[in-house]
Design an enzyme around this catalytic site. Structure first.
Site, PDB file in Angstrom:
ATOM      1  N   ALA A   1       0.850  -1.203   0.000  1.00  0.00           N
ATOM      2  CA  ALA A   1       0.000   0.000   0.000  1.00  0.00           C
ATOM      3  C   ALA A   1       0.880   1.244   0.000  1.00  0.00           C
ATOM      4  CB  ALA A   1      -0.925  -0.012   1.215  1.00  0.00           C
ATOM      5  N   VAL A   2       1.974   1.205   0.773  1.00  0.00           N
ATOM      6  CA  VAL A   2       2.886   2.361   0.821  1.00  0.00           C
ATOM      7  C   VAL A   2       3.537   2.569  -0.543  1.00  0.00           C
ATOM      8  CG1 VAL A   2       5.042   3.211   1.863  1.00  0.00           C
ATOM      9  CG2 VAL A   2       3.263   2.203   3.302  1.00  0.00           C
ATOM     10  N   THR A   3       3.934   1.463  -1.199  1.00  0.00           N
ATOM     11  CA  THR A   3       4.540   1.562  -2.535  1.00  0.00           C
ATOM     12  C   THR A   3       3.549   2.214  -3.509  1.00  0.00           C
ATOM     13  OG1 THR A   3       5.670  -0.536  -2.066  1.00  0.00           O
ATOM     14  CG2 THR A   3       5.720   0.217  -4.336  1.00  0.00           C
ATOM     15  N   GLY A   6      10.274  -0.757   1.753  1.00  0.00           N
ATOM     16  CA  GLY A   6      11.226  -1.860   1.960  1.00  0.00           C
ATOM     17  C   GLY A   6      11.566  -2.038   3.430  1.00  0.00           C
ATOM     18  N   ASP A  41       8.950   2.399  -9.443  1.00  0.00           N
ATOM     19  CA  ASP A  41      10.020   3.422  -9.518  1.00  0.00           C
ATOM     20  C   ASP A  41      10.079   4.014 -10.915  1.00  0.00           C
ATOM     21  OD1 ASP A  41      10.803   2.916  -6.948  1.00  0.00           O
ATOM     22  OD2 ASP A  41      12.684   1.914  -7.453  1.00  0.00           O
TER      23      ASP A  41
HETATM   24  C1  LIG Z   1      14.379  25.907  -0.969  1.00  0.00           C
HETATM   25  C2  LIG Z   1      13.649  24.673  -0.941  1.00  0.00           C
HETATM   26  C3  LIG Z   1      13.623  24.001  -2.218  1.00  0.00           C
HETATM   27  C4  LIG Z   1      13.092  22.669  -2.066  1.00  0.00           C
HETATM   28  C5  LIG Z   1      14.198  21.731  -1.921  1.00  0.00           C
HETATM   29  C6  LIG Z   1      13.638  20.423  -1.733  1.00  0.00           C
HETATM   30  C7  LIG Z   1      14.726  19.495  -1.474  1.00  0.00           C
HETATM   31  C8  LIG Z   1      14.342  18.164  -1.827  1.00  0.00           C
HETATM   32  C9  LIG Z   1      15.246  17.678  -2.830  1.00  0.00           C
HETATM   33  C10 LIG Z   1      15.426  16.502  -3.080  1.00  0.00           C
HETATM   34  C11 LIG Z   1      14.826  15.407  -2.381  1.00  0.00           C
HETATM   35  C12 LIG Z   1      14.934  14.227  -3.196  1.00  0.00           C
HETATM   36  C13 LIG Z   1      14.600  13.075  -2.407  1.00  0.00           C
HETATM   37  C14 LIG Z   1      14.900  11.882  -3.176  1.00  0.00           C
HETATM   38  C15 LIG Z   1      14.718  10.729  -2.324  1.00  0.00           C
HETATM   39  C16 LIG Z   1      15.076   9.550  -3.098  1.00  0.00           C
HETATM   40  C17 LIG Z   1      14.538   8.410  -2.402  1.00  0.00           C
HETATM   41  C18 LIG Z   1      14.572   7.281  -3.313  1.00  0.00           C
HETATM   42  O1  LIG Z   1      13.731   7.122  -4.156  1.00  0.00           O
HETATM   43  O2  LIG Z   1      15.549   6.479  -3.158  1.00  0.00           O
HETATM   44  C19 LIG Z   1      15.457   5.306  -3.903  1.00  0.00           C
HETATM   45  C20 LIG Z   1      16.796   4.705  -3.896  1.00  0.00           C
HETATM   46  C21 LIG Z   1      16.808   3.378  -4.628  1.00  0.00           C
HETATM   47  O3  LIG Z   1      15.848   2.538  -4.078  1.00  0.00           O
HETATM   48  P1  LIG Z   1      15.448   1.100  -4.660  1.00  0.00           P
HETATM   49  O4  LIG Z   1      16.479   0.077  -4.308  1.00  0.00           O
HETATM   50  O5  LIG Z   1      14.045   0.860  -4.243  1.00  0.00           O
HETATM   51  O6  LIG Z   1      15.381   1.281  -6.206  1.00  0.00           O
HETATM   52  C22 LIG Z   1      16.214   0.616  -7.135  1.00  0.00           C
HETATM   53  C23 LIG Z   1      16.587   1.680  -8.134  1.00  0.00           C
HETATM   54  O7  LIG Z   1      15.433   2.289  -8.627  1.00  0.00           O
HETATM   55  C24 LIG Z   1      17.382   1.094  -9.269  1.00  0.00           C
HETATM   56  O8  LIG Z   1      17.470   2.086 -10.244  1.00  0.00           O
HETATM   57  P2  LIG Z   1      18.826   2.420 -10.986  1.00  0.00           P
HETATM   58  O9  LIG Z   1      19.721   3.053  -9.987  1.00  0.00           O
HETATM   59  O10 LIG Z   1      19.301   1.119 -11.505  1.00  0.00           O
HETATM   60  O11 LIG Z   1      18.407   3.346 -12.059  1.00  0.00           O
HETATM   61  C25 LIG Z   1      16.734  -0.111  -9.910  1.00  0.00           C
HETATM   62  O12 LIG Z   1      17.675  -0.722 -10.723  1.00  0.00           O
HETATM   63  C26 LIG Z   1      16.259  -1.109  -8.917  1.00  0.00           C
HETATM   64  O13 LIG Z   1      15.417  -1.995  -9.602  1.00  0.00           O
HETATM   65  C27 LIG Z   1      15.436  -0.455  -7.813  1.00  0.00           C
HETATM   66  O14 LIG Z   1      15.094  -1.433  -6.899  1.00  0.00           O
HETATM   67  O15 LIG Z   1      17.142   4.577  -2.536  1.00  0.00           O
HETATM   68  C28 LIG Z   1      18.357   5.036  -2.224  1.00  0.00           C
HETATM   69  O16 LIG Z   1      19.165   5.215  -3.062  1.00  0.00           O
HETATM   70  C29 LIG Z   1      18.653   5.257  -0.805  1.00  0.00           C
HETATM   71  C30 LIG Z   1      19.300   6.568  -0.592  1.00  0.00           C
HETATM   72  C31 LIG Z   1      18.409   7.733  -0.870  1.00  0.00           C
HETATM   73  C32 LIG Z   1      19.034   8.957  -0.401  1.00  0.00           C
HETATM   74  C33 LIG Z   1      18.220  10.133  -0.728  1.00  0.00           C
HETATM   75  C34 LIG Z   1      18.791  11.291  -0.051  1.00  0.00           C
HETATM   76  C35 LIG Z   1      18.013  12.512  -0.372  1.00  0.00           C
HETATM   77  C36 LIG Z   1      17.881  13.349   0.784  1.00  0.00           C
HETATM   78  C37 LIG Z   1      17.946  14.605   0.805  1.00  0.00           C
HETATM   79  C38 LIG Z   1      18.363  15.428  -0.257  1.00  0.00           C
HETATM   80  C39 LIG Z   1      18.740  16.696   0.371  1.00  0.00           C
HETATM   81  C40 LIG Z   1      18.640  17.757  -0.581  1.00  0.00           C
HETATM   82  C41 LIG Z   1      18.812  19.025   0.109  1.00  0.00           C
HETATM   83  C42 LIG Z   1      18.315  20.113  -0.716  1.00  0.00           C
HETATM   84  C43 LIG Z   1      18.521  21.420  -0.101  1.00  0.00           C
HETATM   85  C44 LIG Z   1      17.949  22.439  -0.974  1.00  0.00           C
HETATM   86  C45 LIG Z   1      18.192  23.759  -0.498  1.00  0.00           C
HETATM   87  N1  LIG Z   2       6.049  -3.391  -1.328  1.00  0.00           N
HETATM   88  C1  LIG Z   2       7.300  -3.817  -1.111  1.00  0.00           C
HETATM   89  C2  LIG Z   2       8.414  -2.994  -1.306  1.00  0.00           C
HETATM   90  C3  LIG Z   2       9.669  -3.479  -1.080  1.00  0.00           C
HETATM   91  N2  LIG Z   2       9.841  -4.759  -0.662  1.00  0.00           N
HETATM   92  C4  LIG Z   2      11.184  -5.300  -0.401  1.00  0.00           C
HETATM   93  O1  LIG Z   2      12.108  -4.247  -0.128  1.00  0.00           O
HETATM   94  C5  LIG Z   2      13.129  -4.179  -1.120  1.00  0.00           C
HETATM   95  C6  LIG Z   2      13.386  -2.756  -1.527  1.00  0.00           C
HETATM   96  O2  LIG Z   2      13.800  -2.041  -0.436  1.00  0.00           O
HETATM   97  P1  LIG Z   2      13.858  -0.428  -0.458  1.00  0.00           P
HETATM   98  O3  LIG Z   2      14.440  -0.058   0.850  1.00  0.00           O
HETATM   99  O4  LIG Z   2      14.718  -0.057  -1.620  1.00  0.00           O
HETATM  100  O5  LIG Z   2      12.469   0.021  -0.612  1.00  0.00           O
HETATM  101  C7  LIG Z   2      12.609  -5.025  -2.277  1.00  0.00           C
HETATM  102  O6  LIG Z   2      13.672  -5.606  -2.997  1.00  0.00           O
HETATM  103  C8  LIG Z   2      11.763  -6.074  -1.569  1.00  0.00           C
HETATM  104  O7  LIG Z   2      12.577  -7.091  -1.083  1.00  0.00           O
HETATM  105  C9  LIG Z   2       8.734  -5.575  -0.465  1.00  0.00           C
HETATM  106  O8  LIG Z   2       8.881  -6.770  -0.106  1.00  0.00           O
HETATM  107  N3  LIG Z   2       7.470  -5.086  -0.693  1.00  0.00           N
HETATM  108 MG   LIG Z   3      11.253   0.948  -1.938  1.00  0.00          MG
HETATM  109 MG   LIG Z   4      12.274   1.670  -5.212  1.00  0.00          MG
END
Ligand SMILES: CCCCCCCC/C=C\CCCCCCCC(=O)OC[C@H](COP(=O)(O)O[C@@H]1[C@H](O)[C@H](OP(=O)(O)O)[C@@H](O)[C@H](O)[C@H]1O)OC(=O)CCCCCCC/C=C\CCCCCCCC
Ligand SMILES: Nc1ccn([C@@H]2O[C@H](COP(=O)(O)O)[C@@H](O)[C@H]2O)c(=O)n1
Ligand SMILES: [Mg+2]
Ligand SMILES: [Mg+2]
Length: 218
Positions: A30-32, A70, A91
């Site tokens: 549901a969150v996804t 996750g 995604d």
């Molecule tokens: C003046 C105000 C202006 C407003 C500014 C607003 C600031 C906000 C800016 C940015 C925020 C962005 C947040 C983004 C958060 C991203 C979270 C996210 O989606 O992470 C997903 C990522 C991957 O997760 P998964 O394993 O589920 O996904 C895999 C991935 O999709 C693979 O793709 P590929 O890489 O291959 O293309 C797939 O292959 C795979 O299948 C799939 O499973 O999770 C992470 O990476 C974890 C780390 C996330 C870290 C996010 C940090 C962001 C935090 C803060 C940003 C701070 C910005 C500060 C701005 C300041 C402005 C003044």
């Molecule tokens: N609805 C979901 C979403 C995610 N998972 C499990 O979490 C892994 C991804 O983790 P993130 O921290 O990147 O969100 C995914 O590979 C699944 O194993 C799930 O079970 N159900």
């Molecule tokens: Mg996820």
């Molecule tokens: Mg994801």
């Protein structure tokens, strides 16, 4: 890089919230789904109208669900292949809406064909980055590379730039250039990442074939 270093931090911060949702009976799926729907709506309602600030606020609020789902699944011991499939597939949907929304702005009110093309390139190349890994892994390769610009980098660079550029509508001067620069950076970085991943699969494939040939000689 962000996936490697920021994930641990966000896991710590978001774990109590994920636990609370589980106690309320909310499921990871549901969150996804809700997170994706909110990101798509935020991107497609605000970005095509050039309302970047509110678009980024909305998308950012919902996109963090991708780190919560996750976390919930792992806490509940309910991580599943279906969940991994749903998470990765949605995604791609959210990414398409974000870069598609930006492209729609430049095709319309933003009136810049080149930046529209760059945004479309970001959309397409981002999807190809993810596909290279998914297809390589499906063929049995480890795809032992992350690459320069993964999804987290694509989102952080584009959304931060769009959010700050959006302050222009509140009278903040000299910020509009940030979004075009970010789009060019993401486009170039994604191209490099596609090449990195393709070369990795090519090397892993050659290594596997060489190992198989050596095995055949014995
Ligand atoms: C003046 C105000 C202006 C407003 C500014 C607003 C600031 C906000 C800016 C940015 C925020 C962005 C947040 C983004 C958060 C991203 C979270 C996210 O989606 O992470 C997903 C990522 C991957 O997760 P998964 O394993 O589920 O996904 C895999 C991935 O999709 C693979 O793709 P590929 O890489 O291959 O293309 C797939 O292959 C795979 O299948 C799939 O499973 O999770 C992470 O990476 C974890 C780390 C996330 C870290 C996010 C940090 C962001 C935090 C803060 C940003 C701070 C910005 C500060 C701005 C300041 C402005 C003044
Ligand atoms: N609805 C979901 C979403 C995610 N998972 C499990 O979490 C892994 C991804 O983790 P993130 O921290 O990147 O969100 C995914 O590979 C699944 O194993 C799930 O079970 N159900
Ligand atoms: Mg996820
Ligand atoms: Mg994801």
């Amino acid at each position: 890089m962000l996936n490697k270093y920021a994930r641990a931090f966000f896991t710590r911060v978001l774990t109590p919230f994920a636990a609370l949702l589980l106690r309320w009976g909310v499921s990871p799926d549901a969150v996804t789904l809700i997170g994706t729907a909110g990101s798509v709506a935020g991107a497609l309602v605000f970005f095509p109208r050039g309302e970047f600030f509110w678009g980024v606020i909305t998308v950012t609020l919902f996109i963090f669900s991708d780190l919560v789902d996750g976390n919930m699944a792992r806490q509940a011991g309910r991580s599943s292949k279906w969940g991994a499939f749903l998470d990765s597939t949605l995604d791609r949907v959210a990414d398409a809406a974000i870069f598609g929304g930006l492209a729609m702005w430049y095709a319309g009110g933003g009136n810049d064909d080149l930046l529209c093309a760059v945004a479309v390139f970001c959309l397409a190349s981002g999807q190809v980055v993810s596909y290279t890994k998914a297809r390589g892994e499906a063929l049995g390769f480890p795809v032992n590379v992350s690459g320069l610009v993964e999804r987290a980098e694509r989102l952080v660079i584009s959304l931060t730039a769009a959010g700050v550029a959006g302050l222009h509508t509140f009278g903040v001067p000299y910020v509009e250039w940030l979004l075009p620069v970010a789009l060019w950076v993401v486009a170039a970085g994604s191209l490099v990442t596609v090449a990195q991943r393709m070369l990795t699969v090519r090397r892993e494939s050659a290594e596997l074939e060489a190992a198989a040939a050596a095995e055949g000689v014995k």
